[in-house]
Design a protein around this motif. Structure first.
Motif, PDB file in Angstrom:
ATOM      1  N   GLY A  54       0.607  -0.888  -0.181  1.00  0.00           N
ATOM      2  CA  GLY A  54       0.257   0.002  -0.331  1.00  0.00           C
ATOM      3  C   GLY A  54       1.375   1.322   0.210  1.00  0.00           C
ATOM      4  O   GLY A  54       2.170   1.115  -0.185  1.00  0.00           O
ATOM      5  N   ALA A  55       0.040   2.241   0.268  1.00  0.00           N
ATOM      6  CA  ALA A  55       0.518   3.168   0.224  1.00  0.00           C
ATOM      7  C   ALA A  55       1.395   4.127  -1.028  1.00  0.00           C
ATOM      8  O   ALA A  55       2.204   4.845  -0.798  1.00  0.00           O
ATOM      9  CB  ALA A  55       1.926   3.542   1.264  1.00  0.00           C
ATOM     10  N   ALA A  56       0.218   4.308  -2.586  1.00  0.00           N
ATOM     11  CA  ALA A  56       0.652   4.941  -3.449  1.00  0.00           C
ATOM     12  C   ALA A  56      -0.447   6.461  -2.939  1.00  0.00           C
ATOM     13  O   ALA A  56      -1.827   5.471  -3.723  1.00  0.00           O
ATOM     14  CB  ALA A  56       0.406   4.199  -4.570  1.00  0.00           C
ATOM     15  N   GLU A  57       0.186   7.250  -2.423  1.00  0.00           N
ATOM     16  CA  GLU A  57      -0.717   8.376  -2.017  1.00  0.00           C
ATOM     17  C   GLU A  57      -1.054   9.063  -3.051  1.00  0.00           C
ATOM     18  O   GLU A  57      -0.991   9.944  -4.377  1.00  0.00           O
ATOM     19  CB  GLU A  57      -0.228   8.634  -0.468  1.00  0.00           C
ATOM     20  CG  GLU A  57       0.016   7.534   0.053  1.00  0.00           C
ATOM     21  CD  GLU A  57      -0.410   8.542   1.962  1.00  0.00           C
ATOM     22  OE1 GLU A  57      -0.673   9.001   1.773  1.00  0.00           O
ATOM     23  OE2 GLU A  57       0.654   7.205   2.377  1.00  0.00           O
ATOM     24  N   ILE A  58      -0.068  10.960  -2.489  1.00  0.00           N
ATOM     25  CA  ILE A  58       0.038  11.606  -3.705  1.00  0.00           C
ATOM     26  C   ILE A  58       0.693  12.044  -4.773  1.00  0.00           C
ATOM     27  O   ILE A  58       1.783  11.660  -5.110  1.00  0.00           O
ATOM     28  CB  ILE A  58       0.352  13.067  -2.192  1.00  0.00           C
ATOM     29  CG1 ILE A  58      -0.041  13.169  -1.026  1.00  0.00           C
ATOM     30  CG2 ILE A  58      -0.357  14.525  -3.604  1.00  0.00           C
ATOM     31  CD1 ILE A  58      -2.063  13.463  -1.469  1.00  0.00           C
ATOM     32  N   VAL A  59      -0.208  12.456  -5.864  1.00  0.00           N
ATOM     33  CA  VAL A  59      -0.110  11.865  -7.600  1.00  0.00           C
ATOM     34  C   VAL A  59       0.564  13.372  -8.055  1.00  0.00           C
ATOM     35  O   VAL A  59      -0.650  14.547  -7.551  1.00  0.00           O
ATOM     36  CB  VAL A  59      -0.406  11.178  -8.197  1.00  0.00           C
ATOM     37  CG1 VAL A  59      -0.524  11.134  -9.648  1.00  0.00           C
ATOM     38  CG2 VAL A  59      -0.457   9.837  -7.775  1.00  0.00           C
ATOM     39  N   GLN A  60       1.197  13.852  -8.464  1.00  0.00           N
ATOM     40  CA  GLN A  60       1.352  14.642  -9.227  1.00  0.00           C
ATOM     41  C   GLN A  60       1.657  14.736 -11.089  1.00  0.00           C
ATOM     42  O   GLN A  60       2.792  13.524 -10.733  1.00  0.00           O
ATOM     43  CB  GLN A  60       2.397  16.131  -9.002  1.00  0.00           C
ATOM     44  CG  GLN A  60       2.136  16.812  -7.701  1.00  0.00           C
ATOM     45  CD  GLN A  60       0.727  17.978  -7.858  1.00  0.00           C
ATOM     46  OE1 GLN A  60       1.470  19.034  -8.120  1.00  0.00           O
ATOM     47  NE2 GLN A  60      -0.018  17.340  -7.711  1.00  0.00           N
ATOM     48  N   VAL A 562      -5.414   8.136 -10.526  1.00  0.00           N
ATOM     49  CA  VAL A 562      -5.279   7.981  -9.755  1.00  0.00           C
ATOM     50  C   VAL A 562      -4.414   7.378  -8.710  1.00  0.00           C
ATOM     51  O   VAL A 562      -3.914   6.386  -9.004  1.00  0.00           O
ATOM     52  CB  VAL A 562      -6.934   7.392  -9.408  1.00  0.00           C
ATOM     53  CG1 VAL A 562      -7.541   6.911  -8.143  1.00  0.00           C
ATOM     54  CG2 VAL A 562      -7.999   8.055 -10.601  1.00  0.00           C
ATOM     55  N   GLY A 563      -4.020   7.785  -7.202  1.00  0.00           N
ATOM     56  CA  GLY A 563      -3.116   7.409  -6.895  1.00  0.00           C
ATOM     57  C   GLY A 563      -4.373   6.577  -5.546  1.00  0.00           C
ATOM     58  O   GLY A 563      -4.747   7.284  -4.696  1.00  0.00           O
ATOM     59  N   ASN A 564      -3.277   5.396  -5.846  1.00  0.00           N
ATOM     60  CA  ASN A 564      -4.998   4.140  -4.262  1.00  0.00           C
ATOM     61  C   ASN A 564      -3.899   4.147  -2.990  1.00  0.00           C
ATOM     62  O   ASN A 564      -3.446   3.251  -3.223  1.00  0.00           O
ATOM     63  CB  ASN A 564      -5.068   2.832  -4.872  1.00  0.00           C
ATOM     64  CG  ASN A 564      -5.483   3.268  -5.882  1.00  0.00           C
ATOM     65  OD1 ASN A 564      -6.975   4.298  -6.184  1.00  0.00           O
ATOM     66  ND2 ASN A 564      -5.447   3.211  -7.355  1.00  0.00           N
ATOM     67  N   GLU A 565      -3.855   4.044  -2.100  1.00  0.00           N
ATOM     68  CA  GLU A 565      -3.074   4.778  -0.794  1.00  0.00           C
ATOM     69  C   GLU A 565      -3.083   2.666  -0.646  1.00  0.00           C
ATOM     70  O   GLU A 565      -2.249   2.703   0.106  1.00  0.00           O
ATOM     71  CB  GLU A 565      -3.605   4.694  -0.097  1.00  0.00           C
ATOM     72  CG  GLU A 565      -3.134   5.243   1.674  1.00  0.00           C
ATOM     73  CD  GLU A 565      -3.808   5.904   2.666  1.00  0.00           C
ATOM     74  OE1 GLU A 565      -2.837   6.192   3.311  1.00  0.00           O
ATOM     75  OE2 GLU A 565      -4.735   6.303   2.638  1.00  0.00           O
ATOM     76  N   VAL A 566      -4.461   1.892   0.306  1.00  0.00           N
ATOM     77  CA  VAL A 566      -4.012   1.187   0.102  1.00  0.00           C
ATOM     78  C   VAL A 566      -3.231   0.262  -0.513  1.00  0.00           C
ATOM     79  O   VAL A 566      -2.815  -0.844  -0.672  1.00  0.00           O
ATOM     80  CB  VAL A 566      -5.709   0.634   0.556  1.00  0.00           C
ATOM     81  CG1 VAL A 566      -5.472  -1.234   0.732  1.00  0.00           C
ATOM     82  CG2 VAL A 566      -6.347   1.328   1.928  1.00  0.00           C
ATOM     83  N   SER A 567      -4.421  -0.297  -1.730  1.00  0.00           N
ATOM     84  CA  SER A 567      -3.402  -1.331  -2.568  1.00  0.00           C
ATOM     85  C   SER A 567      -2.010  -0.673  -3.221  1.00  0.00           C
ATOM     86  O   SER A 567      -1.670  -1.292  -3.989  1.00  0.00           O
ATOM     87  CB  SER A 567      -4.350  -1.529  -4.090  1.00  0.00           C
ATOM     88  OG  SER A 567      -5.423  -0.199  -4.628  1.00  0.00           O
ATOM     89  N   GLY A 568      -1.623   0.317  -2.945  1.00  0.00           N
ATOM     90  CA  GLY A 568      -0.656   0.974  -3.799  1.00  0.00           C
ATOM     91  C   GLY A 568      -0.361   1.168  -4.861  1.00  0.00           C
ATOM     92  O   GLY A 568       0.619   0.985  -5.289  1.00  0.00           O
TER      93      GLY A 568
END
Length: 578
Positions: A54-60, A562-568
């Motif tokens: 997990g933890a693919a969070e903030i995206v730019q 889309v950055g998905n926190e839990v699935s990474g």
């Protein structure tokens, strides 16, 4: 038909001859106008799992190099993803496909002899990248770490600038002349240290950030809590209680926790999530005013607050939602700024370590849990636990028993402070809202999110974000709108809203904010009951959305990142105009 046409022409000629003059021949047909956009569709064209934990969070997105930058908080790194090779071909197995590659940029572990913790946010502008990193020690201020060289695709460390406590979000003004930081300033677990929330401003001159930041605090509002509460704000804290031998005192400046920023070159708008407010900063002089967002009345709307394994909507007079927005963005209509918020909701709850339950009681804790420790403060409880005033709307709600398990705050609803409650206030509004620049509601999606996801998913709606259990979030903020972005497709403006728990993306046409309308809903998740995050069920917990205009896209069509926190996972959706 042809004969009739010739007759009409002959009549026209005769009539013309009888006149002094005649109209000339018709001119050539003009060029065809551009097709009007009547709707959009989305399809996944790119995906990568940055970290299976997990933890693919903030995206730019960096347009010049067509590179996606994403915070990987599990590895304390920034992932650089080359998007230049993307095509419009949709993924054949979007739950598991991976057609993107990433290179990790390792972040510094200290700055100016301060040990750094995890990265919370990232922003890019031109050749610069700014990364917000909190300090490892809760008492210390965090830093914005700058990199340059994005145009060449090789970011190089530039400098680190100290900001406030717990920098949670960073962004550039549109012209790149300033960097703005929301410093949340959360308290320590036992409230022995409660830093002030603040907003940092770092000037950028000729592509080079200043070595120091200007901090904007809220001390001018100390002593104004009662006034702010009458404007619809919320101040949950343990002030007056004794914890670990210390009497807790909390000022307004300490209680306010900036969460997210949207900005023009002149003004910044900052959500104060836990406080249900909005700070408005005039960047010409850094002056601040605060607006209370008020509360959403659920009467007459469909609301499921009962986790019974089914869709069980009801309408409840005396139930209110506290907006408590997380992400905020903005767009312009008729030359005026309009704000959009994702109304997630967030309760304060802090545990600290103790030896055992007896030590927790001695320390003044509210409760003890073997796993979490000693509860220093929580405002959250189930609706049935509130003491209802005789003849009140809350008494009727409790008598029905349908939403007894709904999580509400004990800091609102007691109108006269006698310990008995007239109404109930739940966390979040299960919606997104458009506000004008004065903080007035222009549009709210009302009960759309619940109704639409229930219509599509049935009893699998209001799911959790780490395992598939339908109707498991109805008593606690529902689908939980959190991520948000806005962008133009053709001549229309669309808002995209990420549902943290459900995992889907709602799309609305907000071209005219006063006439906003639901457009579409997409989700990349297998909702088979009982499966968990580790089973490869797709994208879980969208934390960050970024719109990429067609002119900047490698596919020549707009994209949604889309950055998905839990699935990474990071997923790229291509947007096609209809």
């Amino acid at each position: 038909m042809m004969m009739l046409k010739k007759s009409l022409v002959s009549l026209a000629v005769v009539s013309c001859l009888a006149l002094v003059g005649c109209n000339g021949d018709d001119g050539q047909a003009g060029q065809a106008g551009a097709d009007a956009v009547t709707g959009i569709s989305l399809s996944p064209v790119g995906r990568i799992v940055l970290n299976a934990n997990g933890a693919a969070e903030i995206v730019q997105y960096h347009a010049a190099s067509q590179t996606i930058y994403a915070i990987n908080s599990s590895d304390d790194s920034v992932e650089m993803i080359d998007a230049s090779g993307l095509s419009s071909e949709a993924l054949t197995a979007p739950l598991s496909d991976s057609n993107l590659n990433a290179t990790a940029l390792t972040l510094p572990t200290e700055a100016n002899n301060v040990v750094l913790g995890g990265a919370n946010s990232i922003a890019v502008s031109g050749d610069l990248m700014a990364v917000a990193i909190e300090a490892d020690d809760q008492a210390n201020n965090g830093y914005i770490v700058f990199y340059k060289g994005l145009n060449a695709g090789t970011p190089v460390f530039l400098n680190a600038v100290e900001v406030g406590n717990l920098p949670d979000m960073v962004t550039f003004t549109p012209d790149g002349s300033k960097v703005l930081v929301a410093n949340e300033g959360e308290p320590s677990k036992d409230y022995s240290n409660d830093p002030e929330g603040s907003i940092a401003v770092i000037n950028v001159t000729d592509g080079t950030p200043a070595d120091t930041a200007t901090l904007i605090d809220f001390t001018a509002f100390n002593g104004m809590q009662n006034e702010l509460e009458t404007k619809g704000m919320h101040f949950p804290n343990p002030a007056g209680r004794t914890l670990n031998g210390q009497v807790i005192t909390t000022t307004v400046a300490q209680d306010l926790e900036p969460e997210y920023i949207t900005t023009t070159n002149q003004m910044a708008y900052v959500t104060l999530q836990e406080n249900n407010g909005l700070a408005i900063v005039d960047l010409s002089d850094n002056s601040v005013k605060i607006i209370g967002l008020g509360f959403k009345d659920w009467a007459g709307l469909n609301f499921d607050g009962n986790e019974d394994g089914s869709v069980s909507f009801g309408q409840y007079d005396g139930l209110y939602g506290v907006y408590m927005p997380d992400t905020i963005t903005s767009f312009t209509w008729n030359g005026a700024p309009f704000l959009i918020t994702a109304n997630e909701g967030d309760a304060r709850e802090y545990f600290f370590d103790v030896a055992d339950e007896a030590a927790c009681i001695a320390a003044g804790g509210q409760d003890y849990d073997e796993d979490d420790g000693c509860l220093s403060f929580s405002e959250e409880l189930k609706l049935k636990k509130l003491t209802a005033a005789a003849g009140s709307k809350l008494e009727v709600l409790q008598a029905g028993g349908e939403i007894d398990g709904l999580r509400v705050t004990n800091m609102l609803g007691d109108d006269n402070g006698d310990g008995e409650y007239e109404t109930a206030f739940a966390y979040g509004a299960r919606s997104f809202t458009i506000w004008d620049q004065n903080g007035t509601v222009v549009f709210d999606s009302a009960d759309d999110i619940g109704r639409i996801t229930a219509a599509i998913h049935g009893s699998a709606f209001n799911n959790g974000d780490d395992e598939n259990e339908g109707d498991s979030r109805s008593e606690n903020k529902g689908a939980e709108p959190e991520a948000l972005t806005v962008g133009m497709v053709g001549d229309k403006t669309y808002a995209f809203i990420g549902l943290e728990r459900m995992g889907g993306i709602m799309v609305y046409d907000v071209s005219n904010p006063y006439n906003s309308a639901f457009e579409s809903y997409v989700i990349n998740r297998d909702l088979t009951e009982g499966l968990e995050a580790g089973d490869g069920i797709g994208d879980l917990a969208p934390e960050s959305l970024v719109f990429v205009a067609a002119a900047d896209s490698p596919t020549n069509k707009p994209l949604l990142l889309v950055g998905n926190e839990v699935s990474g996972s990071l997923t790229v959706w291509e947007i096609t105009a209809q």
